[in-house]
Scaffold this motif. Structure first.
Motif, PDB file in Angstrom:
ATOM      1  N   GLU A 133      43.096  47.176  25.516  1.00 57.21           N
ATOM      2  CA  GLU A 133      44.319  46.631  25.302  1.00 57.21           C
ATOM      3  C   GLU A 133      45.235  47.355  26.395  1.00 57.21           C
ATOM      4  O   GLU A 133      45.899  46.587  27.248  1.00 57.21           O
ATOM      5  CB  GLU A 133      44.794  47.083  24.283  1.00 57.21           C
ATOM      6  CG  GLU A 133      46.128  46.673  23.700  1.00 57.21           C
ATOM      7  CD  GLU A 133      46.776  46.940  22.382  1.00 57.21           C
ATOM      8  OE1 GLU A 133      48.141  47.045  22.299  1.00 57.21           O
ATOM      9  OE2 GLU A 133      46.070  47.462  21.515  1.00 57.21           O
ATOM     10  N   GLU A 134      44.931  48.590  26.738  1.00 57.73           N
ATOM     11  CA  GLU A 134      45.903  49.023  27.851  1.00 57.73           C
ATOM     12  C   GLU A 134      45.468  48.693  29.297  1.00 57.73           C
ATOM     13  O   GLU A 134      46.196  48.630  30.093  1.00 57.73           O
ATOM     14  CB  GLU A 134      45.605  50.764  27.941  1.00 57.73           C
ATOM     15  CG  GLU A 134      46.427  51.515  28.936  1.00 57.73           C
ATOM     16  CD  GLU A 134      48.011  51.053  28.594  1.00 57.73           C
ATOM     17  OE1 GLU A 134      48.567  51.349  29.627  1.00 57.73           O
ATOM     18  OE2 GLU A 134      48.318  50.780  27.426  1.00 57.73           O
ATOM     19  N   ASN A 172      47.211  45.505  29.665  1.00 58.08           N
ATOM     20  CA  ASN A 172      48.846  45.798  29.796  1.00 58.08           C
ATOM     21  C   ASN A 172      49.198  46.446  31.227  1.00 58.08           C
ATOM     22  O   ASN A 172      49.885  45.814  31.638  1.00 58.08           O
ATOM     23  CB  ASN A 172      49.463  46.885  28.848  1.00 58.08           C
ATOM     24  CG  ASN A 172      49.429  46.541  27.522  1.00 58.08           C
ATOM     25  OD1 ASN A 172      49.556  45.509  26.928  1.00 58.08           O
ATOM     26  ND2 ASN A 172      49.335  47.462  26.377  1.00 58.08           N
ATOM     27  N   GLN A 184      48.604  43.164  33.614  1.00 57.09           N
ATOM     28  CA  GLN A 184      49.913  42.236  33.370  1.00 57.09           C
ATOM     29  C   GLN A 184      51.413  42.811  34.348  1.00 57.09           C
ATOM     30  O   GLN A 184      51.785  42.365  34.655  1.00 57.09           O
ATOM     31  CB  GLN A 184      50.279  42.228  32.047  1.00 57.09           C
ATOM     32  CG  GLN A 184      49.590  41.291  31.224  1.00 57.09           C
ATOM     33  CD  GLN A 184      49.820  41.314  29.628  1.00 57.09           C
ATOM     34  OE1 GLN A 184      50.495  42.010  29.116  1.00 57.09           O
ATOM     35  NE2 GLN A 184      49.384  40.186  29.010  1.00 57.09           N
ATOM     36  N   THR A 185      51.353  44.317  34.100  1.00 55.69           N
ATOM     37  CA  THR A 185      52.317  45.025  34.832  1.00 55.69           C
ATOM     38  C   THR A 185      52.115  44.662  36.397  1.00 55.69           C
ATOM     39  O   THR A 185      53.028  44.517  37.233  1.00 55.69           O
ATOM     40  CB  THR A 185      52.580  46.396  34.372  1.00 55.69           C
ATOM     41  OG1 THR A 185      52.727  46.553  33.436  1.00 55.69           O
ATOM     42  CG2 THR A 185      53.441  47.276  35.281  1.00 55.69           C
TER      43      THR A 185
END
Length: 55
Positions: free
Chosen positions: A17-18, A21, A24-25
């Protein structure tokens, strides 16, 4: 390059999940800076013309 390549690298230090993230960043900021483009349909990142001189 395919997004899976980057996710595999990120998963070495982050949870799945991280890692998503983090990617995406990076996609958001890279597109904002016009360094690369992200094709969601193909799940591919490509350098914008002329961007290599900044990397």
């Amino acid at each position: 390059m395919r997004e899976g390549f980057f996710l595999d690298l990120l998963r070495r230090g982050f949870s799945a999940e991280e890692a998503r993230n983090q990617l995406q960043t990076a996609v958001y900021w890279g597109r904002h800076a016009e360094l690369y483009d992200y094709d969601r349909d193909d799940a591919r990142l490509t350098l914008e013309p002329g961007a290599q001189k900044y990397l």
